[in-house]
Design a protein around this motif. Structure first.
Motif, PDB file in Angstrom:
ATOM      1  N   ALA A  90       0.830  -1.202   0.000  1.00 32.25           N
ATOM      2  CA  ALA A  90       0.000   0.000   0.000  1.00 32.25           C
ATOM      3  C   ALA A  90       0.866   1.255   0.000  1.00 32.25           C
ATOM      4  CB  ALA A  90      -0.914  -0.008   1.223  1.00 32.25           C
ATOM      5  N   LEU A  91       1.915   1.260   0.821  1.00 32.29           N
ATOM      6  CA  LEU A  91       2.771   2.440   0.901  1.00 32.29           C
ATOM      7  C   LEU A  91       3.535   2.649  -0.408  1.00 32.29           C
ATOM      8  CD1 LEU A  91       4.046   2.090   4.571  1.00 32.29           C
ATOM      9  CD2 LEU A  91       2.264   3.613   3.673  1.00 32.29           C
ATOM     10  N   MET A  96       3.767   6.027  -5.368  1.00 25.45           N
ATOM     11  CA  MET A  96       3.656   6.194  -6.822  1.00 25.45           C
ATOM     12  C   MET A  96       2.538   7.152  -7.195  1.00 25.45           C
ATOM     13  SD  MET A  96       4.202   2.378  -8.242  1.00 25.45           S
ATOM     14  CE  MET A  96       5.695   1.465  -7.895  1.00 25.45           C
ATOM     15  N   GLY A  97       1.829   7.671  -6.223  1.00 25.71           N
ATOM     16  CA  GLY A  97       0.830   8.702  -6.495  1.00 25.71           C
ATOM     17  C   GLY A  97      -0.545   8.186  -6.846  1.00 25.71           C
ATOM     18  N   ALA A  98      -0.959   7.065  -6.247  1.00 28.02           N
ATOM     19  CA  ALA A  98      -2.313   6.572  -6.509  1.00 28.02           C
ATOM     20  C   ALA A  98      -3.338   7.455  -5.784  1.00 28.02           C
ATOM     21  CB  ALA A  98      -2.438   5.130  -6.021  1.00 28.02           C
ATOM     22  N   ASP A  99      -4.336   7.950  -6.516  1.00 24.33           N
ATOM     23  CA  ASP A  99      -5.400   8.741  -5.882  1.00 24.33           C
ATOM     24  C   ASP A  99      -6.479   7.839  -5.302  1.00 24.33           C
ATOM     25  OD1 ASP A  99      -4.570  11.504  -6.709  1.00 24.33           O
ATOM     26  OD2 ASP A  99      -4.703  10.560  -8.671  1.00 24.33           O
ATOM     27  N   GLY A 100      -6.650   6.677  -5.910  1.00 25.89           N
ATOM     28  CA  GLY A 100      -7.669   5.757  -5.435  1.00 25.89           C
ATOM     29  C   GLY A 100      -7.170   4.326  -5.539  1.00 25.89           C
ATOM     30  N   VAL A 101      -7.544   3.492  -4.570  1.00 27.11           N
ATOM     31  CA  VAL A 101      -7.165   2.083  -4.597  1.00 27.11           C
ATOM     32  C   VAL A 101      -8.439   1.244  -4.530  1.00 27.11           C
ATOM     33  CG1 VAL A 101      -5.875   0.231  -3.477  1.00 27.11           C
ATOM     34  CG2 VAL A 101      -4.980   2.564  -3.414  1.00 27.11           C
ATOM     35  N   VAL A 102      -8.596   0.359  -5.489  1.00 25.58           N
ATOM     36  CA  VAL A 102      -9.700  -0.596  -5.483  1.00 25.58           C
ATOM     37  C   VAL A 102      -9.112  -1.906  -5.001  1.00 25.58           C
ATOM     38  CG1 VAL A 102     -11.388  -1.820  -6.888  1.00 25.58           C
ATOM     39  CG2 VAL A 102     -10.802   0.558  -7.422  1.00 25.58           C
TER      40      VAL A 102
END
Lengths: 313, 207
Positions: A90-91, A96-102
């Motif tokens: 997750a970190l 890497m700049g993920a705005d949303g995680v599904v």
């Protein structure tokens, strides 16, 4: 609404906002240009620790129709197989700049844990036997499209309730939206805590069928079963499978739903699965619209992050 | 929703009407005739109102043109929420519906209709939305009020009234269909979310 972790977190108004938004967005899928610029520059990571075809593709199609950048991550063949923990993964994604995680994970509560670790938006795409909120939303959407409403509908959810995240999310959401839910299963396939759920329980499918507006069949999740829960597949199918005879005893307007994947001949006969009363393929189509709505409502506006009070980045 | 609050008269004493019902009606009648003249009878005309204020205006223009030409004019509604450039300045907004008449927009002369022309950002978004719906032969713009202060190279083809304003003022258009009364009001500007110069205002609300 900062994340979508549980169908039970949604208020009636929030759930209806998602369904109304999905309805508008379903128009996009019928146009020649199936794309909206709304999530341009947003990055959505599909973090899948469990095998999934339709949910991952559905989320991917939804994010792409909204112009988000999509990164697919499946645990197989990744650093996870080398022993990396969920938190470290997750970190990494956050860096890497993920705005949303599904996230789809086999452990109940994985999505909620992830929401504590990352700054971005977390959407639960199924955490073990716990919840699958976007499935419940697309089921409610499908009922609304077919029957015109959810409030007051009598919904029977039939089959392996014990191992079903779909059942739990549907019970929570449909109750919020004012439907009456009855779970139908052999006693061994009901969760231990079912008496605390806001719904009725029955062991007799034939008694519940004629009184139902919606019959939702669930797959027997053999992969989650570590002991035997019923004598034989044949006996299960006899008592809890939906075949043409049982279909004929349902109300004329009633529909048959299934979240997929179906096991034809087990919980549902091929004849029923392919009948006009079955909404299986509509559910898949509607899933994209509902997930577009969820992505838009969570990622389309200002994103609240600790320390920047919703300012644009 | 917002418009109702404003229309309900949060600060009625501070706002004055610059146009009333009969003047609005005359302006729309004139615009209807101008559209017919400029489009040479308007045979391939489609009117699209921008949500929310533009929609009743598009309907009224369509009725007026129909009265003159004795044939129906297709009209619809365009929701531009997903194309706004200020989406990220506020929490996600609820969507309105886009209703395109069955004739579609391909090859037609589309007249976009809005209540107030201000920065031009709403119209920019509408042009983008239209682009995803098809390829009109031409696109024109009709507005009830042009209050100036453009931030983009956009102008209206048909204007009900040019209203010189300062940025310290807000313009509110009330329409019978939405607020129960027709009027254009000028009042002191309210603080708007986002940049102070950002022009995309609450649809149907004060701009």
């Amino acid at each position: 609404m900062q994340h979508l972790l549980s169908a039970g977190d949604l208020t009636r108004d929030e759930a209806l906002l998602i369904l109304d938004t999905a309805r508008e967005l379903s128009q996009v899928s019928e146009r020649s240009v199936k794309k909206l610029p709304t999530l341009r520059g947003r990055t959505v990571v599909n973090l899948f620790y469990e095998d999934s075809t339709r949910t991952r593709i559905s989320f991917e199609a939804a994010a792409k129709r909204m112009s988000a950048d999509v990164i697919n991550f499946s645990a197989r063949g990744s650093s996870v197989s080398k022993g990396e923990s969920l938190k470290d993964t997750a970190l990494t994604l956050q860096a890497m700049g993920a705005d949303g995680v599904v996230i789809r994970h086999s452990a109940p509560g994985a999505a909620r844990r992830l929401a504590d670790w990352v700054d971005g938006v977390v959407i639960n795409a199924g955490d073990g036997t716990h919840e699958h909120p976007t499935q419940a939303l697309l089921d409610a959407y499908t009922m609304r499209e077919r029957l015109g409403r959810v409030e007051g509908l009598r919904v029977a959810i039939v089959g392996d309730i014990r191992h079903s995240r779909v059942a739990r999310s549907n019970v929570l959401l449909l109750t919020t939206l004012g439907a009456e839910v009855t779970l139908v299963a052999p006693p061994t396939l009901l969760p231990v805590s079912v008496d605390t759920w806001p719904c009725a329980v029955s062991y007799d499918l034939d008694e519940v069928l004629p009184k139902s507006d919606v019959v939702m069949m669930l797959r027997v999740q053999a992969e989650r079963m570590h002991s035997s829960f019923f004598p034989s597949a044949r006996e299960y199918s006899r008592r809890y499978g939906l075949d043409a005879d049982r279909l004929a005893r349902m109300a004329d307007h009633a529909i048959v739903m299934h979240p997929g994947p179906m096991v034809r001949g087990m919980e549902i006969s091929a004849e029923v699965a392919d009948s006009a009363r079955s909404t299986v393929t509509e559910q898949v189509t509607n899933g994209v619209s509902v997930r577009m709505a969820v992505l838009y409502l969570l990622l389309g506006g200002a994103i609240h992050r600790p320390g920047n009070q919703g300012e644009p980045r | 929703m917002h418009a109702h609050n404003h229309a309900g008269g949060e600060r009625p004493d501070q706002r004055r009407a610059v146009l009333e019902g009969p003047e609005i009606s005359r302006a729309l009648t004139r615009i209807a005739h101008e559209i017919l003249e400029r489009t040479k009878g308007g045979h391939d005309l489609t009117l699209l109102g921008i949500r929310t204020g533009g929609v009743p205006l598009a309907q009224r223009l369509a009725e007026r043109i129909e009265r003159v030409e004795q044939r129906p004019v297709p009209w619809g509604a365009l929701d531009i929420t997903m194309y706004r450039d200020d989406l990220r300045l506020a929490p996600a907004r609820a969507l309105g519906s886009t209703d395109i008449p069955p004739e579609g927009v391909d090859g037609r002369t589309v007249v976009l209709v809005d209540d107030v022309l201000f920065s031009g950002r709403t119209v920019r978004a509408a042009l983008d939305a239209l682009n995803d719906l098809g390829r009109p032969r031409a696109v024109q713009l009709a507005v009830l009020v042009d209050r100036g202060h453009r931030e983009l190279p956009i102008r209206a083809d048909y204007v009900g009234k040019n209203l010189p304003t300062s940025l310290r003022e807000s313009v509110t258009v009330l329409l019978e269909e939405l607020h129960g009364r027709d009027a254009v009001l000028i009042g002191p500007a309210k603080p708007r979310p986002g940049a102070p110069e950002s022009a995309a205002a609450t649809p149907g609300g004060a701009r």
